[in-house]
Design a protein around this motif. Structure first.
Motif, mmCIF file in Angstrom:
data_model
loop_
_atom_site.group_PDB
_atom_site.id
_atom_site.type_symbol
_atom_site.label_atom_id
_atom_site.label_comp_id
_atom_site.label_asym_id
_atom_site.label_seq_id
_atom_site.Cartn_x
_atom_site.Cartn_y
_atom_site.Cartn_z
ATOM 1 N N LYS A 9 -4.339 -0.705 7.133
ATOM 2 C CA LYS A 9 -3.554 -0.272 5.978
ATOM 3 C C LYS A 9 -4.139 -0.868 4.714
ATOM 4 O O LYS A 9 -4.451 -2.049 4.668
ATOM 5 C CB LYS A 9 -2.099 -0.731 6.147
ATOM 6 C CG LYS A 9 -1.201 -0.273 5.021
ATOM 7 C CD LYS A 9 0.094 -1.056 5.035
ATOM 8 C CE LYS A 9 0.899 -0.774 3.793
ATOM 9 N NZ LYS A 9 0.179 -1.007 2.537
ATOM 10 N N ASP A 10 -4.292 -0.053 3.685
ATOM 11 C CA ASP A 10 -4.700 -0.516 2.366
ATOM 12 C C ASP A 10 -3.490 -1.166 1.696
ATOM 13 O O ASP A 10 -2.363 -0.690 1.863
ATOM 14 C CB ASP A 10 -5.193 0.672 1.528
ATOM 15 C CG ASP A 10 -5.746 0.233 0.193
ATOM 16 O OD1 ASP A 10 -4.936 0.034 -0.740
ATOM 17 O OD2 ASP A 10 -6.966 0.080 0.079
ATOM 18 N N ARG A 40 -0.932 -8.316 2.154
ATOM 19 C CA ARG A 40 -1.999 -9.139 1.598
ATOM 20 C C ARG A 40 -3.294 -8.857 2.341
ATOM 21 O O ARG A 40 -3.322 -8.842 3.579
ATOM 22 C CB ARG A 40 -1.638 -10.613 1.720
ATOM 23 C CG ARG A 40 -0.447 -10.976 0.828
ATOM 24 C CD ARG A 40 -0.004 -12.414 0.928
ATOM 25 N NE ARG A 40 -1.096 -13.333 1.175
ATOM 26 C CZ ARG A 40 -0.995 -14.425 1.907
ATOM 27 N NH1 ARG A 40 0.152 -14.741 2.474
ATOM 28 N NH2 ARG A 40 -2.024 -15.221 2.079
ATOM 29 N N VAL A 41 -4.372 -8.624 1.601
ATOM 30 C CA VAL A 41 -5.678 -8.318 2.187
ATOM 31 C C VAL A 41 -6.076 -9.423 3.164
ATOM 32 O O VAL A 41 -5.967 -10.615 2.858
ATOM 33 C CB VAL A 41 -6.751 -8.138 1.089
ATOM 34 C CG1 VAL A 41 -8.135 -7.999 1.697
ATOM 35 C CG2 VAL A 41 -6.415 -6.941 0.216
ATOM 36 N N VAL A 98 2.539 3.890 3.910
ATOM 37 C CA VAL A 98 2.180 4.463 5.201
ATOM 38 C C VAL A 98 3.438 4.755 6.003
ATOM 39 O O VAL A 98 4.306 3.897 6.130
ATOM 40 C CB VAL A 98 1.271 3.483 5.990
ATOM 41 C CG1 VAL A 98 0.928 4.044 7.351
ATOM 42 C CG2 VAL A 98 0.015 3.164 5.202
ATOM 43 N N ASP A 99 3.516 5.968 6.545
ATOM 44 C CA ASP A 99 4.601 6.322 7.453
ATOM 45 C C ASP A 99 4.136 6.070 8.877
ATOM 46 O O ASP A 99 3.044 6.474 9.271
ATOM 47 C CB ASP A 99 4.987 7.788 7.308
ATOM 48 C CG ASP A 99 5.675 8.074 5.982
ATOM 49 O OD1 ASP A 99 6.308 7.150 5.442
ATOM 50 O OD2 ASP A 99 5.582 9.212 5.506
ATOM 51 N N HIS A 100 4.958 5.385 9.645
ATOM 52 C CA HIS A 100 4.665 5.145 11.059
ATOM 53 C C HIS A 100 5.877 5.590 11.864
ATOM 54 O O HIS A 100 7.017 5.301 11.489
ATOM 55 C CB HIS A 100 4.377 3.667 11.319
ATOM 56 C CG HIS A 100 4.097 3.399 12.762
ATOM 57 N ND1 HIS A 100 2.947 3.828 13.368
ATOM 58 C CD2 HIS A 100 4.839 2.805 13.721
ATOM 59 C CE1 HIS A 100 2.978 3.483 14.641
ATOM 60 N NE2 HIS A 100 4.123 2.869 14.877
ATOM 61 N N ALA A 101 5.621 6.291 12.974
ATOM 62 C CA ALA A 101 6.721 6.788 13.812
ATOM 63 C C ALA A 101 6.473 6.420 15.271
ATOM 64 O O ALA A 101 5.330 6.275 15.703
ATOM 65 C CB ALA A 101 6.847 8.299 13.672
ATOM 66 N N VAL A 112 -4.248 -5.500 6.997
ATOM 67 C CA VAL A 112 -4.385 -4.991 5.640
ATOM 68 C C VAL A 112 -5.830 -5.213 5.177
ATOM 69 O O VAL A 112 -6.336 -6.339 5.221
ATOM 70 C CB VAL A 112 -3.390 -5.690 4.688
ATOM 71 C CG1 VAL A 112 -3.571 -5.209 3.258
ATOM 72 C CG2 VAL A 112 -1.959 -5.445 5.168
ATOM 73 N N GLU A 113 -6.458 -4.122 4.769
ATOM 74 C CA GLU A 113 -7.848 -4.147 4.294
ATOM 75 C C GLU A 113 -7.983 -3.200 3.106
ATOM 76 O O GLU A 113 -7.358 -2.141 3.091
ATOM 77 C CB GLU A 113 -8.816 -3.697 5.383
ATOM 78 C CG GLU A 113 -8.897 -4.610 6.570
ATOM 79 C CD GLU A 113 -9.922 -4.139 7.583
ATOM 80 O OE1 GLU A 113 -10.588 -3.105 7.348
ATOM 81 O OE2 GLU A 113 -10.062 -4.800 8.621
ATOM 82 N N GLU A 114 -8.820 -3.584 2.142
ATOM 83 C CA GLU A 114 -9.164 -2.651 1.056
ATOM 84 C C GLU A 114 -9.932 -1.498 1.673
ATOM 85 O O GLU A 114 -10.878 -1.708 2.420
ATOM 86 C CB GLU A 114 -10.030 -3.341 0.000
ATOM 87 C CG GLU A 114 -9.318 -4.411 -0.793
ATOM 88 C CD GLU A 114 -8.327 -3.846 -1.798
ATOM 89 O OE1 GLU A 114 -8.322 -2.628 -2.062
ATOM 90 O OE2 GLU A 114 -7.546 -4.650 -2.312
#
Length: 92
Positions: free
Chosen positions: A6-7, A62-63, A12-15, A89-91
């Motif tokens: 995730k940026d 947080r990245v 983001v939708d997660h189901a 979390v990643e750019e």
């Protein structure tokens, strides 16, 4: 548990499709939790559920940090269950 990327700026939708686990039951409650809880971390912005599916919209993070997103549900017969995913979390 699965790993999702995730940026930090993305929503983001997660189901989770619970139908394979319900054995004739249905969802009557759903709650989403994030670990670790921290300033600037991932936040569940909104959530919803139907008889066999639950969803959450997550923001922030947080990245470089790894979070566990857990969905705990209550079934129509009173049982409770949960499923988790890991989000890094990643750019992007």
């Amino acid at each position: 548990m699965s790993l999702l990327l995730k940026d930090p700026q993305a929503r983001v939708d997660h189901a989770i499709d619970w139908s394979a686990y319900l054995a004739g039951q249905s969802l009557i409650a759903s709650d989403w939790m994030v670990e670790p809880e921290e300033a600037g971390g991932i936040v569940v912005e909104a959530s919803a559920f139907e008889a066999q599916r639950s969803s959450a919209r997550v923001t922030g993070g947080r990245v470089g940090q790894v979070y566990r997103l857990t969905n705990r549900v209550t079934l129509s017969d009173g049982q409770a269950d949960e499923r988790s995913v890991t989000m890094r979390v990643e750019e992007r």
